[in-house]
Design an enzyme around this catalytic site. Structure first.
Site, PDB file in Angstrom:
ATOM      1  CB  VAL A  12      -0.950  -0.012   1.224  1.00 20.89           C
ATOM      2  CG1 VAL A  12      -1.764   1.268   1.296  1.00 20.89           C
ATOM      3  CG2 VAL A  12      -1.879  -1.235   1.165  1.00 20.89           C
ATOM      4  CG  ASP A  30       9.496   0.448   4.637  1.00 24.33           C
ATOM      5  OD1 ASP A  30       9.927  -0.491   5.341  1.00 24.33           O
ATOM      6  OD2 ASP A  30       8.394   0.400   4.060  1.00 24.33           O
ATOM      7  CG  ASP A  44      12.529   0.004  13.984  1.00 27.31           C
ATOM      8  OD1 ASP A  44      11.387  -0.442  13.754  1.00 27.31           O
ATOM      9  OD2 ASP A  44      13.362  -0.587  14.704  1.00 27.31           O
ATOM     10  CB  ALA A  68       1.298  -3.123   9.469  1.00 25.68           C
ATOM     11  CE1 TYR A 107      -4.832   2.848   3.946  1.00 24.29           C
ATOM     12  CE2 TYR A 107      -2.727   3.469   4.925  1.00 24.29           C
ATOM     13  CZ  TYR A 107      -3.723   3.677   3.994  1.00 24.29           C
ATOM     14  OH  TYR A 107      -3.624   4.719   3.114  1.00 24.29           O
ATOM     15  CB  THR A 109      -6.750  -6.237   9.278  1.00 24.52           C
ATOM     16  OG1 THR A 109      -7.106  -7.558   8.876  1.00 24.52           O
ATOM     17  CG2 THR A 109      -6.433  -6.277  10.765  1.00 24.52           C
ATOM     18  CE1 TYR A 133      -1.532  -7.943  10.688  1.00 24.85           C
ATOM     19  CE2 TYR A 133      -3.690  -8.879  10.229  1.00 24.85           C
ATOM     20  CZ  TYR A 133      -2.713  -7.948   9.958  1.00 24.85           C
ATOM     21  OH  TYR A 133      -2.905  -7.015   8.970  1.00 24.85           O
TER      22      TYR A 133
HETATM   23  N1  LIG Z   1      -1.894  -7.377   3.145  1.00 25.51           N
HETATM   24  C1  LIG Z   1      -3.173  -7.567   3.455  1.00 25.51           C
HETATM   25  O1  LIG Z   1      -3.833  -8.499   2.957  1.00 25.51           O
HETATM   26  C2  LIG Z   1      -3.867  -6.637   4.393  1.00 25.51           C
HETATM   27  C3  LIG Z   1      -5.205  -6.880   4.712  1.00 25.51           C
HETATM   28  C4  LIG Z   1      -5.855  -6.030   5.594  1.00 25.51           C
HETATM   29  C5  LIG Z   1      -5.187  -4.948   6.135  1.00 25.51           C
HETATM   30  N2  LIG Z   1      -3.881  -4.729   5.819  1.00 25.51           N
HETATM   31  C6  LIG Z   1      -3.217  -3.581   6.437  1.00 25.51           C
HETATM   32  O2  LIG Z   1      -2.869  -2.664   5.418  1.00 25.51           O
HETATM   33  C7  LIG Z   1      -1.653  -1.983   5.786  1.00 25.51           C
HETATM   34  C8  LIG Z   1      -0.654  -2.098   4.651  1.00 25.51           C
HETATM   35  O3  LIG Z   1      -0.425  -3.483   4.403  1.00 25.51           O
HETATM   36  P1  LIG Z   1       0.516  -3.988   3.228  1.00 25.51           P
HETATM   37  O4  LIG Z   1      -0.102  -5.200   2.656  1.00 25.51           O
HETATM   38  O5  LIG Z   1       0.894  -2.837   2.349  1.00 25.51           O
HETATM   39  O6  LIG Z   1       1.780  -4.449   4.104  1.00 25.51           O
HETATM   40  P2  LIG Z   1       3.256  -4.840   3.616  1.00 25.51           P
HETATM   41  O7  LIG Z   1       3.281  -4.992   2.136  1.00 25.51           O
HETATM   42  O8  LIG Z   1       3.673  -5.971   4.491  1.00 25.51           O
HETATM   43  O9  LIG Z   1       4.086  -3.543   3.968  1.00 25.51           O
HETATM   44  C9  LIG Z   1       4.361  -3.175   5.280  1.00 25.51           C
HETATM   45  C10 LIG Z   1       5.594  -2.314   5.261  1.00 25.51           C
HETATM   46  O10 LIG Z   1       5.887  -1.942   6.614  1.00 25.51           O
HETATM   47  C11 LIG Z   1       7.279  -2.140   6.810  1.00 25.51           C
HETATM   48  N3  LIG Z   1       7.596  -2.369   8.202  1.00 25.51           N
HETATM   49  C12 LIG Z   1       7.367  -3.489   8.939  1.00 25.51           C
HETATM   50  N4  LIG Z   1       7.894  -3.343  10.164  1.00 25.51           N
HETATM   51  C13 LIG Z   1       8.462  -2.101  10.199  1.00 25.51           C
HETATM   52  C14 LIG Z   1       9.171  -1.387  11.191  1.00 25.51           C
HETATM   53  N5  LIG Z   1       9.426  -1.910  12.397  1.00 25.51           N
HETATM   54  N6  LIG Z   1       9.592  -0.141  10.895  1.00 25.51           N
HETATM   55  C15 LIG Z   1       9.386   0.387   9.684  1.00 25.51           C
HETATM   56  N7  LIG Z   1       8.728  -0.240   8.686  1.00 25.51           N
HETATM   57  C16 LIG Z   1       8.282  -1.479   8.955  1.00 25.51           C
HETATM   58  C17 LIG Z   1       7.588  -3.358   5.982  1.00 25.51           C
HETATM   59  O11 LIG Z   1       8.988  -3.473   5.806  1.00 25.51           O
HETATM   60  P3  LIG Z   1       9.642  -4.961   5.805  1.00 25.51           P
HETATM   61  O12 LIG Z   1       9.140  -5.610   4.558  1.00 25.51           O
HETATM   62  O13 LIG Z   1      11.096  -4.666   5.839  1.00 25.51           O
HETATM   63  O14 LIG Z   1       9.127  -5.647   7.044  1.00 25.51           O
HETATM   64  C18 LIG Z   1       6.827  -3.059   4.699  1.00 25.51           C
HETATM   65  O15 LIG Z   1       7.563  -2.228   3.842  1.00 25.51           O
HETATM   66  C19 LIG Z   1      -1.197  -2.626   7.098  1.00 25.51           C
HETATM   67  O16 LIG Z   1      -1.641  -1.847   8.176  1.00 25.51           O
HETATM   68  C20 LIG Z   1      -1.919  -3.958   7.128  1.00 25.51           C
HETATM   69  O17 LIG Z   1      -2.141  -4.407   8.457  1.00 25.51           O
HETATM   70  C21 LIG Z   1      -3.211  -5.531   4.952  1.00 25.51           C
END
Ligand SMILES: NC(=O)c1ccc[n+]([C@@H]2O[C@H](COP(=O)([O-])OP(=O)(O)OC[C@H]3O[C@@H](n4cnc5c(N)ncnc54)[C@H](OP(=O)(O)O)[C@@H]3O)[C@@H](O)[C@H]2O)c1
Length: 260
Positions: A12, A30, A44, A68, A107, A109, A133
């Site tokens: 996202v 990030d 972080d 997240a 965001y 879930t 989670y």
């Molecule tokens: N994916 C789904 O199906 C889904 C469904 C419902 C809701 N959501 C929500 O939508 C939002 C976006 O999700 P997404 O799918 O875009 O997630 P994503 O692709 O996993 O991206 C999350 C980003 O956050 C970074 N991150 C994790 N831990 C961190 C830290 N300690 N400090 C700084 N950055 C950090 C990750 O880096 P690394 O890769 O290095 O960890 C990654 O770049 C989240 O809030 C998620 O809970 C997602």
């Protein structure tokens, strides 16, 4: 207008850097800075104290938190880490937002619900997470709401994109490797593209910025955002494979067997 995007390398977050670019000056962050992905800053969010300081120093008008801990199954073995990133970071962001008088766009879930419903969940449906989670994300929601900052919380589901870790890319990979796939057919959801979420987010941020305080209060709060329609994981897999095959991305239409 300064907009800070946390998690800018995620599914996202990456799309948000494009859709929010026209709304204001975008600062991207990030876990690690990555110029190739357009991520300028390393922040972080798992370090809540440092997070608040960094955000306050940047003085954003809007904080968009797309960062997240999203490894749903792995969270069962790492509850403290999931809580720090999905919950305690929101305590810090709420405090920082109040200091900066900024809006937080965050965001969450469908995992905050128990998943037993048979109709679409409304924003006021009772939450009852059944996983580490889900509990960590709900605690983050509650921390944000309790902070007293202006916030917009978009709950979404089944996010996929052309990059990152998601069901679409997993199915394309395994369909090319195996003769048959087995996928669950008794879980139903709304696959939602990261791009749609990012477009919707930009519309909401624009509206909020242009609004007066009374109108802002009507925009703020929890909002469910998912693409229309519904499908099971199995149906989604079959559709992905059929379309990928038709587009020539897969040499053959790997059969998908439904399981419970
Ligand atoms: N994916 C789904 O199906 C889904 C469904 C419902 C809701 N959501 C929500 O939508 C939002 C976006 O999700 P997404 O799918 O875009 O997630 P994503 O692709 O996993 O991206 C999350 C980003 O956050 C970074 N991150 C994790 N831990 C961190 C830290 N300690 N400090 C700084 N950055 C950090 C990750 O880096 P690394 O890769 O290095 O960890 C990654 O770049 C989240 O809030 C998620 O809970 C997602």
């Amino acid at each position: 207008m300064r907009i800070l995007i946390l998690g800018a390398a995620g599914q996202v977050g990456f799309e948000l850097t494009r859709t929010l670019a026209g709304v204001g000056q975008v600062l991207t962050a990030d876990r690690v800075a990555d110029p190739a992905l357009g991520v300028a800053l390393a922040i972080d969010i798992g370090d809540p104290l440092g997070l608040a300081e960094r955000v306050i120093a940047l003085a954003p008008d809007v904080i968009v938190n797309a960062a997240a801990y999203t490894a749903v199954d792995q969270a069962e073995d790492e509850p403290e880490l999931a809580d720090r990133i999905n919950h305690l970071a929101l305590v810090a962001l709420g405090q920082a937002a109040r200091r900066c008088n900024a809006l937080v766009l965050h965001y969450s879930t469908d995992y905050v619900f128990d998943g037993r419903g048979t109709a679409p969940y409304r924003e006021d449906h009772a939450t009852a997470p059944r996983s580490v989670y889900g509990r960590s994300k709900l605690a983050g929601e509650q921390a944000l709401a309790a902070s007293g900052c202006a916030f917009l919380l978009l709950r979404t589901a089944w996010v996929y994109a052309a990059r990152g870790k998601n069901f679409l890319l997993t199915m394309l990979r395994v369909a090319a490797q195996r003769d048959e796939l087995t996928v669950v057919d008794d879980q139903v959801g709304c696959p939602t593209t990261a791009r749609f979420l990012a477009d919707t987010s930009a519309v909401l941020v624009r509206r909020w910025l242009a609004a007066d305080p009374v109108q802002r209060a009507q925009i703020e709060g929890i909002c469910h955002v998912a693409s229309a329609g519904q499908v099971s994981w199995c149906g989604f897999a079959r559709d992905i494979i059929a379309r990928a095959h038709a587009l020539g991305l897969l040499a053959r239409a790997t059969p998908v067997r439904a399981i419970t």
